[in-house]
Motif scaffolding. Structure first.
Motif, PDB file in Angstrom:
ATOM      1  N   LYS A   1      -2.043  -5.693   8.044  1.00 26.86           N
ATOM      2  CA  LYS A   1      -2.752  -5.944   6.798  1.00 26.86           C
ATOM      3  C   LYS A   1      -4.030  -5.114   6.823  1.00 26.86           C
ATOM      4  O   LYS A   1      -4.723  -5.081   7.833  1.00 26.86           O
ATOM      5  CB  LYS A   1      -3.122  -7.425   6.668  1.00 26.86           C
ATOM      6  N   LEU A   2      -4.355  -4.427   5.705  1.00 30.63           N
ATOM      7  CA  LEU A   2      -5.586  -3.659   5.635  1.00 30.63           C
ATOM      8  C   LEU A   2      -5.988  -3.466   4.180  1.00 30.63           C
ATOM      9  O   LEU A   2      -5.191  -3.659   3.256  1.00 30.63           O
ATOM     10  CB  LEU A   2      -5.453  -2.319   6.354  1.00 30.63           C
ATOM     11  N   GLU A   3      -7.256  -3.109   4.007  1.00 32.60           N
ATOM     12  CA  GLU A   3      -7.763  -2.852   2.656  1.00 32.60           C
ATOM     13  C   GLU A   3      -7.088  -1.607   2.076  1.00 32.60           C
ATOM     14  O   GLU A   3      -6.786  -0.644   2.811  1.00 32.60           O
ATOM     15  CB  GLU A   3      -9.282  -2.635   2.702  1.00 32.60           C
ATOM     16  N   GLU A   4      -6.867  -1.650   0.783  1.00 30.67           N
ATOM     17  CA  GLU A   4      -6.248  -0.482   0.141  1.00 30.67           C
ATOM     18  C   GLU A   4      -7.199   0.714   0.203  1.00 30.67           C
ATOM     19  O   GLU A   4      -8.411   0.568   0.008  1.00 30.67           O
ATOM     20  CB  GLU A   4      -5.921  -0.789  -1.320  1.00 30.67           C
TER      21      GLU A   4
ATOM     22  N   ILE B   1       0.838  -1.211   0.000  1.00 28.14           N
ATOM     23  CA  ILE B   1       0.000   0.000   0.000  1.00 28.14           C
ATOM     24  C   ILE B   1       0.870   1.256   0.000  1.00 28.14           C
ATOM     25  O   ILE B   1       0.615   2.230  -0.738  1.00 28.14           O
ATOM     26  CB  ILE B   1      -0.943  -0.017   1.229  1.00 28.14           C
TER      27      ILE B   1
ATOM     28  N   LYS C   1      -6.273   2.816  11.165  1.00 29.54           N
ATOM     29  CA  LYS C   1      -6.341   1.368  11.111  1.00 29.54           C
ATOM     30  C   LYS C   1      -5.160   0.696  11.832  1.00 29.54           C
ATOM     31  O   LYS C   1      -5.304  -0.404  12.358  1.00 29.54           O
ATOM     32  CB  LYS C   1      -6.363   0.899   9.652  1.00 29.54           C
TER      33      LYS C   1
ATOM     34  N   ASP D   1      -9.114   4.079  -1.020  1.00 29.88           N
ATOM     35  CA  ASP D   1      -9.680   4.452  -2.336  1.00 29.88           C
ATOM     36  C   ASP D   1      -8.678   5.320  -3.097  1.00 29.88           C
ATOM     37  O   ASP D   1      -8.097   6.270  -2.557  1.00 29.88           O
ATOM     38  CB  ASP D   1     -10.989   5.219  -2.129  1.00 29.88           C
TER      39      ASP D   1
ATOM     40  N   TYR E   1      -6.265   7.489   7.151  1.00 31.22           N
ATOM     41  CA  TYR E   1      -6.817   6.124   7.105  1.00 31.22           C
ATOM     42  C   TYR E   1      -5.803   5.110   7.658  1.00 31.22           C
ATOM     43  O   TYR E   1      -6.143   4.232   8.458  1.00 31.22           O
ATOM     44  CB  TYR E   1      -7.194   5.785   5.665  1.00 31.22           C
TER      45      TYR E   1
END
Length: 815
Positions: free
Chosen positions: A27-30, A4, A47, A32, A43
């Motif tokens: 680990k995390l969602e990318e 990321i 997180k 936007d 962000y």
């Protein structure tokens, strides 16, 4: 996370500086792609809780201000008892990296990774942890939930104390390694611990005479890693013959046993030290006022463990106050102490006594589905007795001795064919021998005696999980047992040698079913025994039924029929120096038939707001008992009548836990009657009938401090009194009243124990403790009989007293 940051750097023409170890756990969602830089940075901070420092317009620094340059670590504790859990397997998913937890529950991983951390143990539900949960300044505490297997859920995790649980198949599971303190115990002695459970008592305080729901000790089946034990006590019943510091589990079944258990008409004590996992090295050394002990478990390869333990009394070197009180209790009214009724002769006795036990276990894993175990155990007691007297100016010396030994071995193979089938193969050998030489101080007579048992067994069983709710157990068992009795007297010359062998084959099958809503559990089994010598087939049905009436109330029904081919009898009260006077013999089908029993019990359980109330009501009938096995010391002492006993009873437990305190009260009622058709009267109270028994305790348990105070009270056992104070002169015998028409006075003892544990390293701890039995020094009479004084022809009353006030202390170093 690294991916990321790389994408953000490319999108916004910036650079990040960071330490690999500080970001690899995340680990995390990318974010936007349309977000601006500040929103993306916010962000990431939200997180991950990482800090982001702006160095200039194109350089940003990421760092973890909680990191103290430490590995991923945590402490694992039991979710119910909050006690540390050792030997837990910790691994990083999709890697070969792993470790195990230490004695205080601590572990640390050598590598930092973003992959999920998997925590597993045979007795607990798997735990899946994100690495970022462990990446904080202080190692967190992880709570491990005890496993409740699909077909063997528990009624309660804490039954009397930590480390004892009650299962919904009617059994009680004891884990001595994690057990809390119990009143009067310095160590988690197996056979002393189970006496806290309602329905289990010893009428004479010894561990070699446990009476479970009215049965004699020989009617209990005792297994250690599949080895049938015929000797359960050191010091002739004062101490358990099994090292209490092994990491083992004890399953106590009073009724409703599984169909794979045989050769027992009373209860079952199934003791196992086997584990499924290969564990890291652990060591312990201990000492108390009776013996020294050690324990070592070594990981000799990635797939094998070697475990060794041993105990040895030093009572033959040093006579401590604890040894003195124990010897006064066990040797009274025996050949060891002066029991002569001739007041003109003074006899001096000096004994030398010690005991030992050693165990060995090798565990080898083959792949992930197969385990091999090799077990060995040896148990020994040695007593040497020297007696002397002065007669007509001459000193007369006599030397006697008594040896009691057990040697056992076992091979076990356990394999999972597939997710629905597993096989257990077991073969074992057990040898027991007690022999003595009694040189009479009253004359020149030498009496040699020996009782030897050799038990060989092989069994194979398969467990099949038919469906999610239905399990099917099938198996075969072969057993051969040989028993030899030898007696020899030099004057008058007499010799007797009797050897008998009995072979038994059994097929068994059992279905276990758990309803989808888990409210009802049922187990129905059947065992078919074929005794070759008698050409007789005996079928034994078994039943377990458990139903949850609500979230707080449950009921259970247990029933079984069983048979037994061995028993212990007493020929003479003076046999084997009068200490361990029972000898094992085999059923012969005529004068000594196979013993059989039928039991049924119904129970209720209430659990809410840390209250536990249990009640069990039962009926038990045992046929085929011989009067010689019951220990009569009245007009029936030499009678060989065959009969039965019938027992009705109830057991109650009331328990409350408040924070670190646990208090409980138990009550047991028994109505236990003999029935000998050939005697008059034919019905009278059982020698082991204890009408009323009560126990109460209060226990405090902290991580380091444990204290227990409790008392036991029970009504006296039945006895038979003489009609008069004078013996029948021509026959030199005692005329007795009706058998067991009187009772001893009530028994009461108040006991205390306490310990404190010092921990100064993840693997090192020192535990110091003390135990005090019979604090009030009550002079309890545990047995009473009558004999004739040959000089006065009068009848003497002989009392056997319980243990005096006894202090014991211990120290245990684990490393």
């Amino acid at each position: 996370m690294k991916s990321i940051l790389t994408k953000i750097s490319t999108q916004h023409q910036i650079n990040f500086t960071y330490l690999e170890d500080e970001i690899v756990v995340f680990k995390l969602e990318e974010p936007d792609i349309s977000w601006d830089l500040d929103k993306k940075l916010d962000y990431i901070k939200e997180k991950t809780k990482l800090k982001i420092k702006t160095i200039n317009k194109t350089y940003y620094s990421l760092y973890n201000d909680q990191n103290q340059d430490k590995p991923l670590c945590a402490f694992i504790i039991d979710a119910d008892s909050e006690q540390p859990v050792s030997d837990v397997n910790i691994s990083i998913e999709q890697t070969t990296i792993g470790t195990t937890s230490k004695t205080n529950g601590y572990f640390e991983l050598p590598t930092i990774s973003s992959n999920t951390i998997v925590i597993t143990h045979l007795n607990y539900e798997p735990l899946f942890v994100s690495p970022k949960q462990l990446y904080i300044s202080n190692c967190p505490i992880l709570k491990f939930t005890p496993k409740t297997t699909q077909l063997a859920e528990i009624v309660t995790n804490r039954y009397l104390t930590v480390g004892i649980s009650k299962k919904n198949d009617g059994s009680v599971l004891v884990t001595p390694k994690t057990i809390g303190h119990l009143p009067g115990l310095t160590e988690p002695d197996v056979f002393k611990t189970i006496q806290q459970i309602p329905g289990i008592i010893s009428v004479d305080e010894t561990l070699s005479n446990l009476n479970i729901r009215g049965g004699t000790h020989d009617q209990n089946l005792v297994l250690w890693n599949g080895i049938h034990l015929f000797q359960t006590g050191h010091f002739f019943g004062m101490i358990s013959a099994l090292n209490p510091n092994l990491a083992h589990q004890v399953k106590i079944i009073k009724n409703g046993s599984s169909a794979h258990y045989g050769d027992s008409v009373s209860s079952i004590l199934d003791i196992s030290t086997h584990t499924d996992s290969i564990q890291s090295q652990s060591n312990a050394i201990g000492v108390n006022l009776i013996n020294l002990d050690f324990y070592n478990k070594s990981k000799i390869s990635k797939s094998s463990n070697l475990e060794i333990s041993g105990r040895r009394a030093y009572t033959d070197i040093v006579n401590t106050p604890t040894y003195t009180t124990y010897s006064n209790r066990i040797f009274q009214n025996t050949e060891v102490k002066n029991t002569t009724d001739n007041k003109n002769i003074s006899i001096h006795s000096k004994e030398r006594f010690y005991f030992y036990d050693f165990t060995l276990q090798w565990h080898q894993k083959i792949g992930t589905h197969t385990d091999i175990y090799l077990d060995g155990i040896t148990i020994g007691n040695q007593l040497d007795l020297q007696q002397s007297k002065i007669e007509k100016g001459n000193t007369i010396d006599r030397k006697s001795n008594l040896q009691q030994n057990t040697l056992g071995g076992n091979f076990q193979l356990k394999t999972n064919w597939n997710p629905k089938n597993n096989l257990l193969f077991n073969t074992s050998a057990s040898s027991y021998k007690i022999d003595s030489e009694n040189q009479s101080i009253e004359g020149n007579q030498i009496f040699n005696q020996e009782n030897t048992v050799l038990d060989l067994g092989i069994s194979i069983q398969n467990n099949n999980q038919w469906t999610k709710n239905l399990k099917w157990l099938t198996g075969y068992q072969y057993n051969e047992i040989g028993i030899r009795n030898f007696d020899k007297i030099n004057s008058p010359v007499f010799s007797r040698r009797i050897k008998e062998v009995l072979r038994n084959q059994a097929l068994f099958s059992e279905f276990q079913w758990l309803s989808t809503n888990k409210k009802m559990r049922t187990s129905i089994g059947i065992r078919a025994n074929y005794f070759e010598k008698f050409k007789e087939l005996r079928v034994e049905p078994r039943l377990q039924f458990h139903y949850k009436l609500s979230k707080t109330i449950a009921t259970e029904l247990l029933a079984e029929a069983k048979n037994q081919s061995t028993t212990q009898i007493i020929d003479l009260q003076q046999d084997f120096l009068g200490i361990e006077k029972r000898r094992w013999i085999l059923a012969n089908g005529t004068t000594l038939p196979l013993t059989k029993s039928q039991q049924i019990a119904i129970g209720f359980h209430f659990k809410k707001n840390n209250w536990l109330i249990t009640s069990e009501h039962f009926y038990k009938k045992v046929d085929g008992i011989t009067a010689q096995s019951q220990g009569f010391q009245n007009q029936l002492e030499f009678n060989t009548a065959i009969g039965s006993y019938i027992l009705w009873g109830s057991e109650w437990l009331l328990q409350k836990q408040i924070s670190k305190f646990t208090s409980w009260f138990s009550y047991t009622y028994n109505d236990n009657q003999y029935n000998f058709n050939t005697l008059t009267p034919s019905q009278f109270p059982n020698n082991f009938e204890i009408k009323h028994a009560m126990a109460v305790a209060c226990i405090f348990e902290d991580h380091y401090l444990k204290i227990a105070l409790g008392g036991k009270w029970h009504s006296g056992k039945p006895i038979t009194t003489p009609l008069t104070n004078q013996a029948d002169n021509p026959l030199k015998k005692i005329n007795f009243n009706t058998p067991n028409s009187e009772h001893l006075s009530a028994y009461f003892a108040l006991n205390f124990s306490g310990s404190y544990t010092f921990k100064w390293h993840t693997k090192n701890s020192l535990q110091l403790g003390v135990a005090l039995e019979n604090i009030l020094n009550q002079r309890n009479i545990v047995n009473q009989y009558y004999r004739i004084n040959q000089n006065t022809n009068s009848i003497e009353q002989v009392n056997t007293y319980g243990l005096e006030r006894s202090l014991n202390g211990f120290a245990r170093w684990c490393f």
